[in-house]
Scaffold this motif. Structure first.
Motif, PDB file in Angstrom:
ATOM      1  N   THR B  37       0.862  -1.176   0.000  1.00 30.79           N
ATOM      2  CA  THR B  37       0.000   0.000   0.000  1.00 30.79           C
ATOM      3  C   THR B  37       0.898   1.224   0.000  1.00 30.79           C
ATOM      4  OG1 THR B  37       0.028  -0.072   2.408  1.00 30.79           O
ATOM      5  CG2 THR B  37      -1.833  -1.129   1.320  1.00 30.79           C
ATOM      6  N   CYS B  38       0.361   2.361  -0.451  1.00 34.46           N
ATOM      7  CA  CYS B  38       1.146   3.611  -0.487  1.00 34.46           C
ATOM      8  C   CYS B  38       0.177   4.749  -0.182  1.00 34.46           C
ATOM      9  CB  CYS B  38       1.756   3.787  -1.871  1.00 34.46           C
ATOM     10  SG  CYS B  38       2.437   5.437  -2.196  1.00 34.46           S
ATOM     11  N   GLY B  39       0.705   5.819   0.392  1.00 34.43           N
ATOM     12  CA  GLY B  39      -0.122   6.993   0.679  1.00 34.43           C
ATOM     13  C   GLY B  39      -0.859   7.482  -0.565  1.00 34.43           C
ATOM     14  N   SER B  40      -0.266   7.275  -1.720  1.00 32.44           N
ATOM     15  CA  SER B  40      -0.916   7.711  -2.963  1.00 32.44           C
ATOM     16  C   SER B  40      -2.244   6.992  -3.173  1.00 32.44           C
ATOM     17  CB  SER B  40      -0.010   7.434  -4.165  1.00 32.44           C
ATOM     18  OG  SER B  40       1.239   8.059  -4.016  1.00 32.44           O
ATOM     19  N   ASP B  41      -2.301   5.728  -2.754  1.00 29.09           N
ATOM     20  CA  ASP B  41      -3.545   4.960  -2.936  1.00 29.09           C
ATOM     21  C   ASP B  41      -4.691   5.578  -2.134  1.00 29.09           C
ATOM     22  OD1 ASP B  41      -2.029   3.159  -4.393  1.00 29.09           O
ATOM     23  OD2 ASP B  41      -1.681   1.850  -2.665  1.00 29.09           O
ATOM     24  N   GLY B  59      -2.508  -0.827  -6.560  1.00 32.41           N
ATOM     25  CA  GLY B  59      -1.128  -1.213  -6.235  1.00 32.41           C
ATOM     26  C   GLY B  59      -0.132  -0.801  -7.291  1.00 32.41           C
ATOM     27  N   HIS B  60       0.970  -0.152  -6.871  1.00 32.97           N
ATOM     28  CA  HIS B  60       1.987   0.261  -7.852  1.00 32.97           C
ATOM     29  C   HIS B  60       3.415   0.029  -7.368  1.00 32.97           C
ATOM     30  CE1 HIS B  60       1.042   3.847  -5.395  1.00 32.97           C
ATOM     31  NE2 HIS B  60       2.356   4.003  -5.413  1.00 32.97           N
ATOM     32  N   GLU B  61       3.598  -0.432  -6.134  1.00 29.50           N
ATOM     33  CA  GLU B  61       4.959  -0.680  -5.623  1.00 29.50           C
ATOM     34  C   GLU B  61       5.082  -2.174  -5.397  1.00 29.50           C
ATOM     35  OE1 GLU B  61       6.087   1.765  -2.330  1.00 29.50           O
ATOM     36  OE2 GLU B  61       4.696   3.370  -2.858  1.00 29.50           O
ATOM     37  N   PHE B  62       5.952  -2.845  -6.177  1.00 26.46           N
ATOM     38  CA  PHE B  62       5.937  -4.299  -6.090  1.00 26.46           C
ATOM     39  C   PHE B  62       7.245  -4.942  -6.517  1.00 26.46           C
ATOM     40  CE2 PHE B  62       5.408  -5.226 -10.682  1.00 26.46           C
ATOM     41  CZ  PHE B  62       5.068  -3.955 -11.140  1.00 26.46           C
ATOM     42  N   SER B 168      10.919   0.103  -5.238  1.00 31.06           N
ATOM     43  CA  SER B 168       9.954   0.289  -6.304  1.00 31.06           C
ATOM     44  C   SER B 168       9.479   1.740  -6.386  1.00 31.06           C
ATOM     45  CB  SER B 168       8.774  -0.651  -6.049  1.00 31.06           C
ATOM     46  OG  SER B 168       7.765  -0.477  -6.989  1.00 31.06           O
ATOM     47  N   ASP B 169       9.312   2.372  -5.208  1.00 29.86           N
ATOM     48  CA  ASP B 169       8.685   3.706  -5.238  1.00 29.86           C
ATOM     49  C   ASP B 169       9.018   4.563  -4.013  1.00 29.86           C
ATOM     50  OD1 ASP B 169       5.670   5.062  -6.334  1.00 29.86           O
ATOM     51  OD2 ASP B 169       6.234   5.312  -4.258  1.00 29.86           O
ATOM     52  N   ALA B 170       8.799   4.033  -2.804  1.00 27.51           N
ATOM     53  CA  ALA B 170       8.992   4.891  -1.621  1.00 27.51           C
ATOM     54  C   ALA B 170      10.438   5.394  -1.538  1.00 27.51           C
ATOM     55  CB  ALA B 170       8.613   4.132  -0.345  1.00 27.51           C
TER      56      ALA B 170
HETATM   57 ZN   LIG Z   1       3.647   4.888  -4.100  1.00 26.66          ZN
END
Ligand SMILES: [Zn+2]
Ligand SMILES: NC(=O)c1ccc[n+]([C@@H]2O[C@H](COP(=O)([O-])OP(=O)(O)OC[C@H]3O[C@@H](n4cnc5c(N)ncnc54)[C@H](O)[C@@H]3O)[C@@H](O)[C@H]2O)c1
Ligand SMILES: [Zn+2]
Lengths: 139, 389
Positions: B37-41, B59-62, B168-170
């Motif tokens: 999960t990410c704050g963006s979600d 979902g985008h960080e994996f 992946s993202d953070a």
């Molecule tokens: Zn994210």
């Protein structure tokens, strides 16, 4: 005024997608003979005189290819030479985006398929906007 | 396959959806091992980014394993363990060549929507609405990864799944905030938000040589992590005067670089919050920018403010006077993951960048709705809920 409408549209929810996607025209009628352009990361010599898919639009277009200033690549500009209305502009805009992608990437990026989404009434305007996702906007 | 989908505002659930397929020669299919999960979600769930359709996979960080490769893929083979940048970028356009991957010209199949909203279209992002390309997200058993040679990175053997996931993202997001915010040795850096992004920004600032790094939030459990895991200082804005603290810690100058890692649903004590909530709910303001206002106000003269938090539209009471009269540089971006991921994986393998503490909750996809609930409400010490499909 259109800017404000845009703002309200963003907030108004999915129904706004179509309005948002539509090209801003600052209140004046959209000129059908306007040039539409993309800048491509390539040398001008890498483009033929009528880069695909501009060659298969089904109507004639005038094309200008020139180096972008300061090493920014190559500008590809096109416009309709006979009136084809909004549909013509849409087809032209999509073809320009695809022309750039064909030169830069070699193929057109496809959306995921089969889709995971469900058809719903509230989702319909957004589905419409994505079906025309390359035809509107601001080229 | 099973996937965690958006069903409507604040409604997520597991559904059976079609398996992804190779659609372009540069695609790979990844069997997802971890997806966070990410704050963006949260901005999507809350309906603040109104371009979702029922059944969109979130979902985008994996991170996962390559199970199928398109015939144009050169860098990956079946069996590779890869972490994937959340942005879909071609690697060939002018922006990608400039390392500004999230600005890619060829990564979004629906550029018209964001061109209309913002004047030009950024690249695509997995699981992040049809405005960002409509790509299915990673909270699923499998995901299609376009431009895999550009966006998927083989994880070095010594780095665990738990750690590499956040490359992946953070981690690249945080790194970008410090890097493009211009952090230099000797700087004092303040970071608003102690979520995964804020923590990674703080760690990046330390590794880039900042003299002091101060992170601001209201959740004590997150601030404790900032001190123990990141090695930065922590301030709770509900119990102390942030302005006075920052001046005290900077010889009266104010922080050189201020990084905002909060986003459009910022919380504020006091009347400003009510103002922003009401305006946002009436849709007179799409985003609540409290932390951006703070960062601009507290930044030193001539300093730099980097906005990492996601904003979608328009904000009120933007302190333009402070920007102008203090000669500030204000910048923001979606993350240019591909630019930083190889370096971050190396730092992870050397132990300089530790991330696994961010995954406070690891759960199955079936528990997805519960995972998002505790993440959204910051319950049970949650920083990130991670799914193992
Ligand atoms: Zn994210
Ligand atoms: N730019 C990018 O590419 C990118 C990538 C990933 C995430 N993001 C964005 O970064 C932001 C943070 O993401 P996250 O996953 O860490 O989210 P998160 O929800 O876990 O963390 C946000 C934190 O901000 C704190 N906060 C709220 N109001 C505050 C205020 N006024 N002052 C200080 N702190 C405040 C919250 O208490 C919370 O701890 C989100 O907006 C997310 O969309 C941006
Ligand atoms: Zn690109």
């Amino acid at each position: 005024m259109r800017g404000l409408l845009g703002a309200a549209a963003v907030a108004a929810g999915a129904g706004a997608a179509v309005a948002v996607a539509r090209r801003r025209t600052t209140g004046r009628a959209e000129r059908m003979d306007r040039w539409h352009s993309v800048t491509i990361a390539c040398e001008p010599e890498e483009l033929g005189p009528l880069p695909p898919p501009l060659d298969s639009l089904g109507f004639p277009v005038e094309v200008v290819i020139r180096p972008a200033p300061g090493g920014r690549g190559t500008e590809l500009a096109a416009r309709m030479t006979e009136p084809r209305g909004r549909d013509g502009v849409r087809a032209l805009r999509k073809a320009l985006r695809e022309a750039r992608q064909l030169v830069e990437v070699g193929e057109i990026l496809q959306p995921d398929s089969p889709p995971t989404t469900e058809r719903t009434l509230t989702g319909a305007p957004l589905a419409y906007a994505t079906r025309h996702g390359k035809e509107e906007g601001r080229l | 396959m099973k996937a965690l989908c958006w069903n409507g505002v604040n409604d997520v659930g597991v559904r059976e959806v079609p398996d992804p397929r190779i659609r372009n020669s540069g695609d790979v299919i990844v069997k997802v091992r971890r997806s966070t999960t990410c704050g963006s979600d949260l901005h999507l769930l809350g309906g603040y980014i109104p371009f979702m359709r029922k059944g969109d996979v979130l979902g985008h960080e994996f991170l996962g394993e390559v199970v199928e490769v398109g015939d144009g893929v050169r860098n990956h083979a079946v069996g590779d363990r890869v972490v994937v940048s959340s942005f879909v970028s071609c690697g060939r356009c002018r922006y990608c060549r400039n390392q500004e991957f999230s600005l890619c010209d060829n990564g979004n199949t629906n550029p018209a929507i964001t061109e209309g909203m913002w004047g030009a279209a950024p690249g695509g992002c997995y699981g992040y609405s049809h405005a960002m390309g409509g790509f299915a997200g990673s909270h699923a058993e499998y995901i299609r990864v376009p431009f895999a040679d550009v966006g998927a990175f083989t994880v070095p053997e010594g780095v665990s799944d738990e750690r590499a996931l956040f490359a992946s993202d953070a981690a690249p997001t945080g790194w970008m905030g410090a890097d493009l915010g211009g952090v230099r040795p000797g700087d004092v850096v303040a970071v608003w938000g102690a979520g995964a992004v804020g923590q990674m920004a703080a760690r990046a600032a330390i590794l880039l040589g900042a003299e002091r790094v101060v992170v601001i939030d209201r959740f004590e459990y997150r601030l404790a992590m900032v001190e123990s895991r990141i090695g930065a200082e922590a301030l709770n804005y509900t119990s102390t005067d942030i302005g006075a603290e920052l001046l005290e810690r900077t010889g009266g100058r104010g922080p050189d670089v201020c990084i905002e890692a909060v986003g459009m649903e910022a919380h504020t004590p006091g009347p400003q919050h009510a103002y922003d909530m009401v305006k946002q709910q009436l849709r007179l303001e799409t985003d609540r920018p409290a932390a951006v206002r703070e960062a601009i106000y507290h930044c030193r003269k001539g300093g730099s403010v980097f906005v990492l938090g996601v904003f979608a539209g328009f904000v009120d009471k933007f302190p333009l006077g402070a920007v102008l009269n203090k000669g500030l540089t204000v910048r923001g971006a979606q993350m240019h993951g591909q630019r930083y991921i190889p370096m971050l994986l190396e730092r992870m393998s050397r132990g300089e960048l530790v991330t696994e503490h961010l995954a406070t909750h690891t759960m199955s996809l079936d528990e997805g709705a519960a995972g998002y609930r505790i993440f959204k409400e910051k319950k049970d010490g949650c920083v990130r809920a991670v799914f193992t499909p």
